[in-house]
Design a protein around this motif. Structure first.
Motif, PDB file in Angstrom:
ATOM      1  N   ASP A  33      46.102  46.643  51.155  1.00 22.52           N
ATOM      2  CA  ASP A  33      47.050  47.594  50.577  1.00 22.52           C
ATOM      3  C   ASP A  33      46.738  48.948  50.374  1.00 22.52           C
ATOM      4  N   GLY A  34      45.942  49.563  51.278  1.00 22.01           N
ATOM      5  CA  GLY A  34      45.502  50.846  51.551  1.00 22.01           C
ATOM      6  C   GLY A  34      44.124  50.993  50.722  1.00 22.01           C
ATOM      7  N   LYS A  35      43.698  49.916  49.720  1.00 21.74           N
ATOM      8  CA  LYS A  35      42.603  50.435  48.793  1.00 21.74           C
ATOM      9  C   LYS A  35      41.687  49.364  48.808  1.00 21.74           C
ATOM     10  N   SER A  36      40.342  49.750  48.319  1.00 18.20           N
ATOM     11  CA  SER A  36      39.425  48.661  47.911  1.00 18.20           C
ATOM     12  C   SER A  36      39.610  47.830  46.772  1.00 18.20           C
ATOM     13  N   PRO A  37      39.174  46.483  46.673  1.00 19.64           N
ATOM     14  CA  PRO A  37      39.784  45.847  45.601  1.00 19.64           C
ATOM     15  C   PRO A  37      39.318  46.381  44.340  1.00 19.64           C
ATOM     16  N   ASN A  38      39.895  46.712  43.109  1.00 19.20           N
ATOM     17  CA  ASN A  38      39.547  47.245  41.756  1.00 19.20           C
ATOM     18  C   ASN A  38      39.044  46.108  40.977  1.00 19.20           C
ATOM     19  N   PHE A  39      37.771  45.999  40.860  1.00 20.93           N
ATOM     20  CA  PHE A  39      37.146  44.542  40.148  1.00 20.93           C
ATOM     21  C   PHE A  39      37.626  44.752  38.705  1.00 20.93           C
ATOM     22  N   ILE A  40      37.670  43.765  38.020  1.00 16.03           N
ATOM     23  CA  ILE A  40      37.425  43.767  36.568  1.00 16.03           C
ATOM     24  C   ILE A  40      36.124  43.196  36.349  1.00 16.03           C
ATOM     25  N   GLU A  41      35.446  43.907  35.914  1.00 17.82           N
ATOM     26  CA  GLU A  41      33.748  43.527  35.706  1.00 17.82           C
ATOM     27  C   GLU A  41      33.831  42.762  34.187  1.00 17.82           C
ATOM     28  N   PRO A  42      33.151  41.421  34.448  1.00 13.68           N
ATOM     29  CA  PRO A  42      33.100  40.647  33.038  1.00 13.68           C
ATOM     30  C   PRO A  42      32.002  41.409  32.242  1.00 13.68           C
ATOM     31  N   GLN A  43      32.248  41.135  30.749  1.00 14.73           N
ATOM     32  CA  GLN A  43      31.008  41.550  29.977  1.00 14.73           C
ATOM     33  C   GLN A  43      29.860  40.899  30.079  1.00 14.73           C
ATOM     34  N   ALA A  44      28.963  41.222  30.851  1.00 12.20           N
ATOM     35  CA  ALA A  44      27.668  40.584  31.279  1.00 12.20           C
ATOM     36  C   ALA A  44      26.489  41.590  31.720  1.00 12.20           C
ATOM     37  N   ASP A  45      25.317  41.129  31.252  1.00 12.76           N
ATOM     38  CA  ASP A  45      24.232  42.101  31.557  1.00 12.76           C
ATOM     39  C   ASP A  45      23.272  41.394  32.554  1.00 12.76           C
ATOM     40  N   ASP A  46      23.892  40.635  33.301  1.00 13.14           N
ATOM     41  CA  ASP A  46      23.476  40.162  34.536  1.00 13.14           C
ATOM     42  C   ASP A  46      23.954  40.292  36.077  1.00 13.14           C
ATOM     43  N   ILE A  47      23.448  40.927  36.906  1.00 14.17           N
ATOM     44  CA  ILE A  47      24.188  41.425  38.093  1.00 14.17           C
ATOM     45  C   ILE A  47      24.489  40.202  38.940  1.00 14.17           C
ATOM     46  N   GLU A  48      23.809  38.989  38.658  1.00 13.66           N
ATOM     47  CA  GLU A  48      24.292  37.793  39.401  1.00 13.66           C
ATOM     48  C   GLU A  48      25.642  37.467  38.859  1.00 13.66           C
ATOM     49  N   VAL A  49      25.928  37.519  37.790  1.00 12.71           N
ATOM     50  CA  VAL A  49      27.117  36.944  37.026  1.00 12.71           C
ATOM     51  C   VAL A  49      28.161  37.931  37.598  1.00 12.71           C
ATOM     52  N   ILE A  50      28.051  39.071  37.511  1.00 17.65           N
ATOM     53  CA  ILE A  50      28.926  40.354  37.982  1.00 17.65           C
ATOM     54  C   ILE A  50      29.300  40.057  39.308  1.00 17.65           C
ATOM     55  N   SER A  51      28.166  39.629  40.234  1.00 14.85           N
ATOM     56  CA  SER A  51      28.701  39.436  41.628  1.00 14.85           C
ATOM     57  C   SER A  51      29.529  38.262  41.825  1.00 14.85           C
ATOM     58  N   LYS A  52      29.260  37.189  41.238  1.00  9.28           N
ATOM     59  CA  LYS A  52      30.096  36.031  41.151  1.00  9.28           C
ATOM     60  C   LYS A  52      31.594  36.338  41.128  1.00  9.28           C
ATOM     61  N   SER A  53      31.743  37.127  39.897  1.00  3.50           N
ATOM     62  CA  SER A  53      32.995  37.338  39.559  1.00  3.50           C
ATOM     63  C   SER A  53      33.818  38.121  40.504  1.00  3.50           C
ATOM     64  N   LYS A  54      32.768  38.982  41.123  1.00  4.49           N
ATOM     65  CA  LYS A  54      33.480  40.058  42.274  1.00  4.49           C
ATOM     66  C   LYS A  54      33.730  39.131  43.476  1.00  4.49           C
ATOM     67  N   ILE A  55      33.033  38.313  43.711  1.00  7.56           N
ATOM     68  CA  ILE A  55      33.501  37.155  45.036  1.00  7.56           C
ATOM     69  C   ILE A  55      34.514  36.337  44.776  1.00  7.56           C
ATOM     70  N   ASP A  56      34.719  35.891  43.385  1.00 10.65           N
ATOM     71  CA  ASP A  56      35.987  34.944  43.099  1.00 10.65           C
ATOM     72  C   ASP A  56      37.351  36.095  43.191  1.00 10.65           C
ATOM     73  N   GLN A  57      37.096  37.374  42.676  1.00 11.49           N
ATOM     74  CA  GLN A  57      38.322  37.905  42.365  1.00 11.49           C
ATOM     75  C   GLN A  57      38.781  38.398  43.950  1.00 11.49           C
ATOM     76  N   SER A  58      37.567  38.720  44.874  1.00  9.65           N
ATOM     77  CA  SER A  58      37.848  38.797  46.318  1.00  9.65           C
ATOM     78  C   SER A  58      38.503  37.936  46.997  1.00  9.65           C
ATOM     79  N   LEU A  59      38.067  36.647  46.907  1.00 10.11           N
ATOM     80  CA  LEU A  59      38.702  35.336  47.542  1.00 10.11           C
ATOM     81  C   LEU A  59      40.372  35.353  46.986  1.00 10.11           C
ATOM     82  N   GLU A  60      40.477  35.725  45.891  1.00  6.40           N
ATOM     83  CA  GLU A  60      41.804  35.388  45.137  1.00  6.40           C
ATOM     84  C   GLU A  60      42.826  36.640  45.726  1.00  6.40           C
ATOM     85  N   LEU A  61      41.957  37.778  45.970  1.00  7.72           N
ATOM     86  CA  LEU A  61      43.002  38.855  46.510  1.00  7.72           C
ATOM     87  C   LEU A  61      43.052  38.746  48.004  1.00  7.72           C
ATOM     88  N   ILE A  62      42.395  38.092  48.733  1.00  8.53           N
ATOM     89  CA  ILE A  62      42.763  37.869  50.086  1.00  8.53           C
ATOM     90  C   ILE A  62      43.288  36.797  50.720  1.00  8.53           C
TER      91      ILE A  62
END
Ligand code: IMP
Length: 197
Positions: A33-62
């Motif tokens: 819809d004309g824009k990049s996904p706007n991720f909701i970042e989880p409260q986490a201090d670990d880039i792995e956890v945040i990345s996993k959340s981003k892929i889940d959200q991406s797959l849901e969006l597509i």
């Protein structure tokens, strides 16, 4: 393989085009819809956890769009500075936008420990499978801002494996050969089958 990178960071896309392009893959930005996904970042201090959340959200969006079935790439990254208790870490984007590079230099002014590490955690989803990889790059925080290439903290980051220049003073290809993102993406490619020509 055509890979859709779910990020609004144009610099990350440019770097992924270099790193994956040289291995025969074609990287484009995922735009819905004309824009990049706007991720909701989880409260986490670990880039792995945040990345996993981003892929889940991406797959849901597509899901249900024309992108369903495409290879999707996400990444979370940051700069972890020893002398600042690994700050800014997962807050790198915010810190870069607010206090910026001069702010980091000021925070380290009286600190002899200038050791830092860039980290990138990437996840590629392709055909029902997930490929994960972590890339790291050790370096030092410079005492002054040097160079205008790259983005974010590059003008104050001197990789230990280099010749004393900051990433900001290097060509994209030189940064790619040493950087956390380059390493992380090359590991992903090693996992993938050889691309079709
Ligand atoms: P995020 O992964 O989108 O949350 O953002 C990561 C943030 O870390 C960026 O906005 C930059 O501030 C910083 N960062 C990560 N990788 C790099 C890099 O290769 N060069 C410069 N800054 C980086």
């Amino acid at each position: 393989m055509k890979i859709l990178f779910a990020t609004s960071n144009e610099n990350k896309i440019a770097e992924a085009k270099v790193a994956l392009g040289t291995l025969g893959h074609d990287v484009a930005r995922l735009i819905i819809d004309g824009k990049s996904p706007n991720f909701i970042e989880p409260q986490a201090d670990d880039i792995e956890v945040i990345s996993k959340s981003k892929i889940d959200q991406s797959l849901e969006l597509i899901s249900g769009t024309k992108f369903e079935g495409c290879a999707i790439l996400v990444e979370d990254s940051g700069l972890f500075i020893d002398g600042l208790g690994l700050f800014p870490g997962v807050y790198s984007s915010y810190v870069s936008r607010t206090i910026g590079n001069q702010g980091i230099i000021n925070l380290l002014e009286k600190n002899p420990n200038r050791q830092a590490e860039y980290r990138a955690y990437s996840i590629l989803y392709e055909n029902g499978k997930y490929w994960n990889s972590m890339g790291k790059c050790s370096g030092q925080i410079s005492t002054e801002i040097r160079g205008s290439n790259g983005f974010g903290f590059d003008p104050i980051f001197i990789p230990n494996s280099g010749d004393g220049r900051t990433f900001g003073e290097m060509l994209q290809s030189e940064k790619d050969a040493k950087s956390h993102r380059g390493e992380s993406l090359r590991i992903l490619c090693d996992h993938l089958r050889a691309p079709l020509k």
